[in-house]
Design an enzyme around this catalytic site. Structure first.
Site, PDB file in Angstrom:
ATOM      1  N   TYR A 187      35.181   3.911 -23.148  1.00 46.46           N
ATOM      2  CA  TYR A 187      35.440   4.657 -21.881  1.00 46.46           C
ATOM      3  C   TYR A 187      37.050   4.575 -21.481  1.00 46.46           C
ATOM      4  O   TYR A 187      37.454   3.699 -21.047  1.00 46.46           O
ATOM      5  CB  TYR A 187      34.579   3.966 -20.886  1.00 46.46           C
ATOM      6  CG  TYR A 187      34.537   4.449 -19.564  1.00 46.46           C
ATOM      7  CD1 TYR A 187      34.395   5.997 -19.252  1.00 46.46           C
ATOM      8  CD2 TYR A 187      34.847   3.861 -18.147  1.00 46.46           C
ATOM      9  CE1 TYR A 187      34.194   6.563 -18.160  1.00 46.46           C
ATOM     10  CE2 TYR A 187      34.554   4.465 -16.987  1.00 46.46           C
ATOM     11  CZ  TYR A 187      34.517   5.806 -16.968  1.00 46.46           C
ATOM     12  OH  TYR A 187      34.345   6.311 -15.625  1.00 46.46           O
ATOM     13  N   GLU A 192     -23.943   2.094   6.856  1.00 46.19           N
ATOM     14  CA  GLU A 192     -22.589   1.428   6.900  1.00 46.19           C
ATOM     15  C   GLU A 192     -22.627   0.038   7.673  1.00 46.19           C
ATOM     16  O   GLU A 192     -23.597  -0.136   8.518  1.00 46.19           O
ATOM     17  CB  GLU A 192     -21.716   2.308   7.443  1.00 46.19           C
ATOM     18  CG  GLU A 192     -21.300   3.704   6.645  1.00 46.19           C
ATOM     19  CD  GLU A 192     -20.610   3.372   5.339  1.00 46.19           C
ATOM     20  OE1 GLU A 192     -19.899   2.567   5.178  1.00 46.19           O
ATOM     21  OE2 GLU A 192     -21.038   4.027   4.185  1.00 46.19           O
ATOM     22  N   ARG A 199      -2.548  -2.240   5.390  1.00 45.07           N
ATOM     23  CA  ARG A 199      -2.424  -3.604   4.981  1.00 45.07           C
ATOM     24  C   ARG A 199      -1.382  -3.737   3.981  1.00 45.07           C
ATOM     25  O   ARG A 199      -0.839  -4.903   3.527  1.00 45.07           O
ATOM     26  CB  ARG A 199      -3.753  -4.249   4.757  1.00 45.07           C
ATOM     27  CG  ARG A 199      -4.654  -4.520   5.987  1.00 45.07           C
ATOM     28  CD  ARG A 199      -5.636  -5.357   5.561  1.00 45.07           C
ATOM     29  NE  ARG A 199      -6.986  -4.613   5.132  1.00 45.07           N
ATOM     30  CZ  ARG A 199      -7.978  -4.993   4.208  1.00 45.07           C
ATOM     31  NH1 ARG A 199      -7.869  -6.336   3.895  1.00 45.07           N
ATOM     32  NH2 ARG A 199      -8.661  -4.245   3.703  1.00 45.07           N
ATOM     33  N   ARG A 208      48.506  -6.845 -33.912  1.00 49.56           N
ATOM     34  CA  ARG A 208      48.719  -7.735 -32.884  1.00 49.56           C
ATOM     35  C   ARG A 208      50.035  -8.108 -33.104  1.00 49.56           C
ATOM     36  O   ARG A 208      50.697  -7.919 -34.081  1.00 49.56           O
ATOM     37  CB  ARG A 208      47.646  -8.728 -33.035  1.00 49.56           C
ATOM     38  CG  ARG A 208      47.781  -9.383 -34.468  1.00 49.56           C
ATOM     39  CD  ARG A 208      46.700 -10.682 -34.593  1.00 49.56           C
ATOM     40  NE  ARG A 208      47.055 -11.194 -35.841  1.00 49.56           N
ATOM     41  CZ  ARG A 208      46.233 -11.491 -36.735  1.00 49.56           C
ATOM     42  NH1 ARG A 208      44.856 -10.865 -36.516  1.00 49.56           N
ATOM     43  NH2 ARG A 208      46.438 -12.087 -37.773  1.00 49.56           N
TER      44      ARG A 208
HETATM   45  C1  UD1 Z   1     -16.649   3.667   2.092  1.00 51.47           C
HETATM   46  C2  UD1 Z   1     -18.047   3.910   1.985  1.00 51.47           C
HETATM   47  C3  UD1 Z   1     -18.980   2.640   1.979  1.00 51.47           C
HETATM   48  C4  UD1 Z   1     -18.303   2.203   0.770  1.00 51.47           C
HETATM   49  C5  UD1 Z   1     -17.479   1.778   0.458  1.00 51.47           C
HETATM   50  C6  UD1 Z   1     -16.747   1.489  -1.017  1.00 51.47           C
HETATM   51  C7  UD1 Z   1     -18.284   5.882   3.835  1.00 51.47           C
HETATM   52  C8  UD1 Z   1     -18.401   6.178   5.035  1.00 51.47           C
HETATM   53  N1  UD1 Z   1     -18.340   4.429   3.546  1.00 51.47           N
HETATM   54  O1  UD1 Z   1     -16.340   2.593   3.153  1.00 51.47           O
HETATM   55  O2  UD1 Z   1     -20.236   2.990   1.892  1.00 51.47           O
HETATM   56  O3  UD1 Z   1     -19.338   0.905   0.583  1.00 51.47           O
HETATM   57  O4  UD1 Z   1     -16.138   2.790   0.927  1.00 51.47           O
HETATM   58  O5  UD1 Z   1     -15.467   1.111  -0.937  1.00 51.47           O
HETATM   59  O6  UD1 Z   1     -17.783   6.636   3.113  1.00 51.47           O
HETATM   60  N2  UD1 Z   1     -10.358   8.216   3.243  1.00 51.47           N
HETATM   61  C9  UD1 Z   1      -9.985   9.378   3.319  1.00 51.47           C
HETATM   62  N3  UD1 Z   1     -10.044  10.146   4.658  1.00 51.47           N
HETATM   63  C10 UD1 Z   1     -10.635   9.571   5.627  1.00 51.47           C
HETATM   64  C11 UD1 Z   1     -11.223   8.169   5.340  1.00 51.47           C
HETATM   65  C12 UD1 Z   1     -11.215   7.726   4.124  1.00 51.47           C
HETATM   66  O7  UD1 Z   1      -8.964   9.875   2.468  1.00 51.47           O
HETATM   67  O8  UD1 Z   1     -10.610  10.031   6.675  1.00 51.47           O
HETATM   68  C13 UD1 Z   1     -10.274   7.640   1.759  1.00 51.47           C
HETATM   69  C14 UD1 Z   1      -9.664   6.260   1.982  1.00 51.47           C
HETATM   70  O9  UD1 Z   1      -8.156   6.355   1.624  1.00 51.47           O
HETATM   71  C15 UD1 Z   1     -10.240   5.506   0.551  1.00 51.47           C
HETATM   72  C16 UD1 Z   1     -11.632   6.054   0.603  1.00 51.47           C
HETATM   73  O10 UD1 Z   1     -11.424   7.496   1.301  1.00 51.47           O
HETATM   74  O11 UD1 Z   1      -9.479   5.827  -0.536  1.00 51.47           O
HETATM   75  C17 UD1 Z   1     -12.606   5.099   1.178  1.00 51.47           C
HETATM   76  O12 UD1 Z   1     -12.320   5.030   2.606  1.00 51.47           O
HETATM   77  P1  UD1 Z   1     -12.361   3.425   3.391  1.00 51.47           P
HETATM   78  O13 UD1 Z   1     -12.155   3.572   4.674  1.00 51.47           O
HETATM   79  O14 UD1 Z   1     -11.954   2.555   2.450  1.00 51.47           O
HETATM   80  O15 UD1 Z   1     -13.980   3.513   3.429  1.00 51.47           O
HETATM   81  P2  UD1 Z   1     -15.066   2.318   3.729  1.00 51.47           P
HETATM   82  O16 UD1 Z   1     -14.992   2.489   5.189  1.00 51.47           O
HETATM   83  O17 UD1 Z   1     -14.569   1.194   3.148  1.00 51.47           O
END
Ligand code: UD1
Ligand code: CA
Length: 461
Positions: A392, A151, A8, A445
């Site tokens: 310069y 979740e 996004r 000058r």
């Molecule tokens: C996650 C939590 C949720 C919490 C929310 C808070 C889980 C399953 N759920 O949800 O309970 O309320 O955060 O914001 O953890 N990321 C990775 N690799 C991945 C997936 C995610 O590095 O495979 C990173 C994302 O870049 C981000 C963070 O982990 O920085 C959280 O991921 P995001 O997809 O935002 O989690 P949510 O589904 O929002």
């Protein structure tokens, strides 16, 4: 965790490298970890991994107070899968704190409390109550005891009504984390390895799960879109403005200040609206900054006044490009100080004057429409309106030295390399290419010619 794509944001730049208050989102998080005296920081990268690693390794330069490791999560199969990637480099002992690279404003004192709640043997979750908890993992309790994080997509209508949500941050013993990660599966609505699934394992293993609930939503706010980034930027700037005002700095309007780095202020400093401070800026006692100034990497001496619309653009602190403005100096309005400008005490730089890589000693003045480049200016020199140093030659830059008490008239060109001897005077409109002796009047000058009784041509009939 910094593997996510940040779709996004609609940007080429990996999300965690977008800047908040002049620092990458991820850098905020890593700096907070440093404040906790973490012995090891492991960054999980994925999208734009090479770029993220380069940006961070470059800045911390290995000289940080902790070991910085990167692990890559090639496919994003969920937060549990992300954390599984750290296992090869994670030590067995100690407490692990899990943070998100896109949640930049978490405070070190909050994390200290979370670590204290973990107490080396519990699973401590950072939680918060949201009036609208949509999208977040819900904290499910039986009585007071935390049972699970459910979740959004897996939650029943009843569970969706829970307002307490998981912030995405937790602290737990490394040893337990390792065991629990190995037991995660993908049997859920999103087919992902949920890190939050480990709560059930803790409960099953009889490990206490504690929720450390906070009320400051800013600390758990994530950045997913340009709008959210801008909102966090404002909130972050407001935090900085309030801190400065608490120290006694008088801001004309705390909503119209931007600090993209570190601003240090002495006593009785006042700052008018719409000023931007970048890098490291120090304002000594009694400094006044007018409206609409942009000041980067500079030290402004006591009692100096920077009038409106001035641009002070210094280079790296500690380098020759850093800018110094001496005590009691007056700069602007509409002045431009470029890298390596060093003004002594009570120097005056007026409107439309540009100074680059030049030093001006105590009491020197260049009040109107001038350029000083690669120049050493002595005490009490007066540099006239419209005069410039020609530093310069088209291939190389050369220095100009203007010794103490020199008076340079208006509209002069000083062709470097050149020395104007102490106490000398240079007539207006002169173009100097040779050194001048001390005390001399130099005029270079064409001599004035006045033809008496001159008859102007008349228009033909
Ligand atoms: C996650 C939590 C949720 C919490 C929310 C808070 C889980 C399953 N759920 O949800 O309970 O309320 O955060 O914001 O953890 N990321 C990775 N690799 C991945 C997936 C995610 O590095 O495979 C990173 C994302 O870049 C981000 C963070 O982990 O920085 C959280 O991921 P995001 O997809 O935002 O989690 P949510 O589904 O929002
Ligand atoms: Ca999220």
């Amino acid at each position: 965790m910094a593997a996510g794509k940040g779709t996004r944001m609609k940007s080429k730049l990996p999300k965690v490298l977008h800047l908040l208050a002049g620092r990458a989102l991820l850098k905020h998080v890593v700096d907070t970890a440093a404040e906790l005296s973490a012995r090891q920081v492991i960054v999980i990268t994925g999208h734009g991994a090479a770029e993220v690693e380069a940006a961070l390794a470059g800045k911390s330069g290995g000289a940080g107070p902790f070991d910085l490791d990167f692990v890559r999560q090639e496919l994003q199969l969920g937060t549990g899968h992300a954390v599984q990637q750290v296992l090869p480099v994670l030590r067995d002992d100690g407490v692990v704190v899990i943070l998100s690279g896109d949640v930049p404003l978490i405070r070190a004192d909050t994390l200290q409390q979370l670590i204290a709640a973990c107490a080396g043997n519990k699973l401590a979750l950072l939680t918060i109550d949201f009036a609208d908890p949509t999208g977040y993992g819900r904290i499910q309790r039986r009585g007071e005891a935390v049972q699970a994080i459910v979740e959004q997509k897996d939650a029943s209508a009843e569970q969706r009504a829970i307002n307490e949500v998981y912030s995405g941050m937790m602290a737990l013993p490394a040893r337990q984390l390792k065991q629990w990660l190995a037991r995660l599966d993908r049997n859920n609505a999103q087919g992902e390895y949920y890190l939050t699934g480990i709560v059930k394992f803790a409960v099953a293993d009889g490990v206490e799960v504690v929720a450390h609930k906070i009320t400051d939503a800013l600390q758990v706010a994530g950045v997913n879109s340009p709008l959210q980034l801008a909102e966090l930027e404002r909130a972050c700037q407001r935090r900085t403005a309030l801190e400065l005002m608490e120290q006694g700095v008088r801001l004309a309007d705390p909503a119209r200040l931007d600090v993209r780095g570190v601003l240090q202020c002495g006593a009785d400093v006042s700052i008018d609206v719409n000023c931007v401070f970048e890098g490291q800026v120090t304002l000594a006692d009694d400094v006044r900054i007018g409206a609409n100034c942009v000041i980067s990497n500079a030290s402004i001496g006591a009692g100096a006044v920077i009038h409106a619309f001035s641009h002070i653009e210094g280079g790296t602190p500690g380098s020759k490009d850093f800018i110094e403005v001496g005590a009691g100096s007056l700069v602007g309005p509409y002045a431009r100080l470029r890298p390596g400008a060093r003004l002594g005490a009570e120097v005056h730089i007026g409107n439309f004057v540009e100074v680059k890589n030049s030093s001006l000693a105590r009491g020197a003045k260049a009040n109107h429409l001038a350029y000083l480049g690669d120049t050493t200016v002595g005490e009490r020199v007066n540099f006239g309106a419209g005069s410039i140093t020609a530093n310069y030659d088209g291939a190389n830059k050369h220095r100009t030295v203007i010794e103490a008490d020199v008076h340079i008239g208006s509209n002069c060109v000083l062709i470097a390399p050149l020395t104007v001897g102490a106490g000398g005077t240079v007539g207006g409109g002169s173009t100097l290419s040779k050194d001048t002796p001390p005390g001399a009047l130099s005029v270079a000058r064409a001599r004035q010619v006045s033809i008496p009784n001159w008859k102007r041509p008349k228009k033909n009939k």
